[in-house]
Scaffold this active site. Structure first.
Site, PDB file in Angstrom:
ATOM      1  N   ARG A  55       0.794  -1.220   0.000  1.00  0.00           N
ATOM      2  CA  ARG A  55       0.000   0.000   0.000  1.00  0.00           C
ATOM      3  C   ARG A  55       0.831   1.277   0.000  1.00  0.00           C
ATOM      4  O   ARG A  55       0.592   2.186  -0.792  1.00  0.00           O
ATOM      5  CB  ARG A  55      -0.917   0.077   1.242  1.00  0.00           C
ATOM      6  CG  ARG A  55      -2.190  -0.658   1.115  1.00  0.00           C
ATOM      7  CD  ARG A  55      -2.543  -1.252   2.447  1.00  0.00           C
ATOM      8  NE  ARG A  55      -1.550  -2.265   2.745  1.00  0.00           N
ATOM      9  CZ  ARG A  55      -1.668  -3.537   2.364  1.00  0.00           C
ATOM     10  NH1 ARG A  55      -2.743  -3.940   1.769  1.00  0.00           N
ATOM     11  NH2 ARG A  55      -0.717  -4.425   2.609  1.00  0.00           N
ATOM     12  N   THR A  56       1.777   1.368   0.908  1.00  0.00           N
ATOM     13  CA  THR A  56       2.482   2.648   1.068  1.00  0.00           C
ATOM     14  C   THR A  56       3.245   2.971  -0.216  1.00  0.00           C
ATOM     15  O   THR A  56       3.148   4.070  -0.752  1.00  0.00           O
ATOM     16  CB  THR A  56       3.434   2.574   2.275  1.00  0.00           C
ATOM     17  OG1 THR A  56       2.690   2.095   3.386  1.00  0.00           O
ATOM     18  CG2 THR A  56       4.012   3.934   2.613  1.00  0.00           C
ATOM     19  N   LYS A  84      25.920  -4.096  -2.490  1.00  0.00           N
ATOM     20  CA  LYS A  84      27.395  -4.069  -2.519  1.00  0.00           C
ATOM     21  C   LYS A  84      27.965  -3.452  -1.245  1.00  0.00           C
ATOM     22  O   LYS A  84      29.165  -3.252  -1.132  1.00  0.00           O
ATOM     23  CB  LYS A  84      27.877  -3.250  -3.721  1.00  0.00           C
ATOM     24  CG  LYS A  84      27.384  -3.757  -5.063  1.00  0.00           C
ATOM     25  CD  LYS A  84      27.853  -2.806  -6.166  1.00  0.00           C
ATOM     26  CE  LYS A  84      27.029  -2.957  -7.420  1.00  0.00           C
ATOM     27  NZ  LYS A  84      27.230  -1.822  -8.332  1.00  0.00           N
ATOM     28  N   ARG A 105      11.325   3.848   3.277  1.00  0.00           N
ATOM     29  CA  ARG A 105      10.925   2.866   4.306  1.00  0.00           C
ATOM     30  C   ARG A 105      12.153   2.022   4.604  1.00  0.00           C
ATOM     31  O   ARG A 105      12.853   1.573   3.692  1.00  0.00           O
ATOM     32  CB  ARG A 105       9.789   1.975   3.818  1.00  0.00           C
ATOM     33  CG  ARG A 105       9.560   0.808   4.764  1.00  0.00           C
ATOM     34  CD  ARG A 105       8.348  -0.007   4.431  1.00  0.00           C
ATOM     35  NE  ARG A 105       7.123   0.710   4.764  1.00  0.00           N
ATOM     36  CZ  ARG A 105       5.921   0.157   4.759  1.00  0.00           C
ATOM     37  NH1 ARG A 105       5.776  -1.109   4.420  1.00  0.00           N
ATOM     38  NH2 ARG A 105       4.847   0.861   5.079  1.00  0.00           N
ATOM     39  N   HIS A 133       5.081   5.612  11.687  1.00  0.00           N
ATOM     40  CA  HIS A 133       4.577   5.492  10.313  1.00  0.00           C
ATOM     41  C   HIS A 133       3.635   6.679  10.082  1.00  0.00           C
ATOM     42  O   HIS A 133       2.410   6.518  10.027  1.00  0.00           O
ATOM     43  CB  HIS A 133       3.842   4.151  10.173  1.00  0.00           C
ATOM     44  CG  HIS A 133       3.569   3.724   8.767  1.00  0.00           C
ATOM     45  ND1 HIS A 133       3.609   4.569   7.672  1.00  0.00           N
ATOM     46  CD2 HIS A 133       3.224   2.498   8.264  1.00  0.00           C
ATOM     47  CE1 HIS A 133       3.311   3.892   6.579  1.00  0.00           C
ATOM     48  NE2 HIS A 133       3.081   2.626   6.901  1.00  0.00           N
TER      49      HIS A 133
HETATM   50  N1  ASP Z   1       1.802  -1.957   6.801  1.00  0.00           N
HETATM   51  C1  ASP Z   1       1.935  -1.453   8.135  1.00  0.00           C
HETATM   52  C2  ASP Z   1       3.389  -1.101   8.407  1.00  0.00           C
HETATM   53  O1  ASP Z   1       4.186  -1.149   7.503  1.00  0.00           O
HETATM   54  C3  ASP Z   1       1.380  -2.397   9.148  1.00  0.00           C
HETATM   55  C4  ASP Z   1       1.956  -3.795   9.124  1.00  0.00           C
HETATM   56  O2  ASP Z   1       2.874  -4.075   8.339  1.00  0.00           O
HETATM   57  O3  ASP Z   1       1.473  -4.603   9.913  1.00  0.00           O
HETATM   58  O4  ASP Z   1       3.701  -0.760   9.508  1.00  0.00           O
HETATM   59  N1   CP Z   2      -0.261   0.026   5.693  1.00  0.00           N
HETATM   60  C1   CP Z   2       0.945  -0.215   5.120  1.00  0.00           C
HETATM   61  O1   CP Z   2       1.936   0.446   5.402  1.00  0.00           O
HETATM   62  O2   CP Z   2       0.923  -1.207   4.183  1.00  0.00           O
HETATM   63  P1   CP Z   2       2.199  -1.739   3.400  1.00  0.00           P
HETATM   64  O3   CP Z   2       3.149  -2.293   4.433  1.00  0.00           O
HETATM   65  O4   CP Z   2       1.669  -2.775   2.471  1.00  0.00           O
HETATM   66  O5   CP Z   2       2.818  -0.569   2.699  1.00  0.00           O
END
Ligand code: ASP
Ligand code: CP
Length: 360
Positions: A55-56, A84, A105, A133
């Protein structure tokens, strides 16, 4: 250390009025998307995902494409020169010089702040280890505003891995800045909310209680925010096995919830919400993920237009003192200034918020 760029590392670095402005703009984008279709023409967003994401990553990418901009980046550091041995500083320094905004991330706490220290464009924290987050929280705020009509006076149950779940850390910190919100923290004793988050909630005047039973809490809630047990943050498979499956939301449990309670989840779900719950009109987690795209459009625009400077480090480096948190970025990237706020015997690491008690 003050950066000339507007970074988003922690939502609480900005005033509530800034978040509210961002949400209002996101609502306008939802209603009149055509007005924004070319607002990032010629701009490039870099996305550096050192950790898995659906999603993110994709909502950020879609957001930029819908604004008329373009994207570069990686979703697997092993296909980049990170494999590397390139350090975080060098990778982000280079990609930020190719980009107008950088989304990062990383599995290590404090990585986004560390990247921002030397980046040549605004940096957005898309999740730093089990810490924060902030863009998930913007998603959650927009969802609550749109679906509950308010960000105040809510009883919010957060359930699951409150220790390692970065989404609930950012959410509770943010929601405690609005009036009269009460948190019911539902977890096992091993996965309780960290003290530094509870201290922040108290400092903002928010109230909370810590319980272990989901069934007892459900009837009191306006919002139930379920979370996944964060398997990747556990020290051993055995410790994860001991925690998984403790909390599972079922249609049966939903029967005792208020008729207007909503169920949110940042996703991905493993098994903490039974698939049968998806048919309940109060289950809003898929809608929530779509709000995330609009709020990220609003955020990208704001970051590209803002002239705000960001104070990244305000404390001091103390000779011979380093952070005791093994998950802190300062223990992985040795060139970083080990900066702490506070005085006397209690110092707080400026990257991971861990407190260090010094003996004299
Ligand atoms: N997608 C969210 C996160 O990256 C929640 C999860 O991974 O459980 O923190
Ligand atoms: N909610 C969220 O961060 O989803 P992803 O980890 O899939 O990006």
């Amino acid at each position: 250390m003050i950066s000339v760029y507007p970074h988003l590392i922690d939502l609480n670095d900005y005033p509530v009025t800034w978040w509210n402005g961002l949400l209002t703009q996101a609502e306008d984008i939802m209603n009149r998307p055509f007005l924004y279709a070319n607002s990032c023409n010629g701009k490039i967003m870099g996305t550096l995902f050192y950790e898995p994401s659906t999603r993110t990553q994709m909502s950020f990418q879609t957001a930029m494409l819908r604004l008329g901009g373009r994207i570069i980046g990686f979703d697997n550091p092993q296909t980049s020169s990170v494999a590397k041995g390139e350090n975080l500083k060098d990778t982000t320094k280079i990609i930020s010089s190719y980009s107008d905004v950088l989304v990062i991330r990383h599995p290590t706490v404090g990585a986004a702040k560390a990247a921002a220290l030397t980046a040549d464009c605004p940096v957005i924290n898309a999740g730093d280890g089990g810490h924060l987050h902030p863009t998930q929280t913007l998603t959650d705020l927009l969802t609550l505003k749109a679906e509950k009509g308010t960000l105040s006076g809510l009883t919010i149950g957060v359930c699951g891995d409150l220790l390692n779940g970065r989404t609930v850390h950012s959410l509770c910190k943010a929601m405690s800045c609005y009036e009269n919100n009460h948190f019911i923290m539902i977890s096992t004793k091993e996965l309780k909310m960290p003290s530094y988050i509870k201290d922040t909630i108290r400092a903002h005047g928010g109230t909370f209680e810590e319980v272990q039973n989901l069934e007892d809490a459900i009837p009191k809630l306006d919002v139930l925010y379920m979370t996944r047990i964060q398997r990747e943050r556990f020290a051993s498979p055995e410790e994860y096995e001991a925690q998984k499956d403790t909390y599972i939301l079922t249609p049966q449990k939903m029967k005792s919830a208020k008729s207007d309670m909503i169920v949110l989840h940042p996703l991905p779900r493993v098994d903490e919400i039974q698939v049968a719950v998806d048919d309940d009109p109060r289950a809003l987690y898929f809608k929530q993920a779509k709000y995330g795209m609009y709020v990220r459009m609003s955020l990208i625009l704001t970051m590209l237009q803002s002239t705000i400077k960001t104070e990244l480090l305000s404390g001091q480096v103390h000779k011979g003192i380093s952070c005791k948190n093994p998950k802190c970025i300062t223990n992985q990237e040795s060139y970083l200034p080990k900066s702490f706020t506070g005085t006397g015997t209690t110092l707080t690491c400026e990257y991971c918020d861990e407190r260090l008690l010094l003996e004299h």
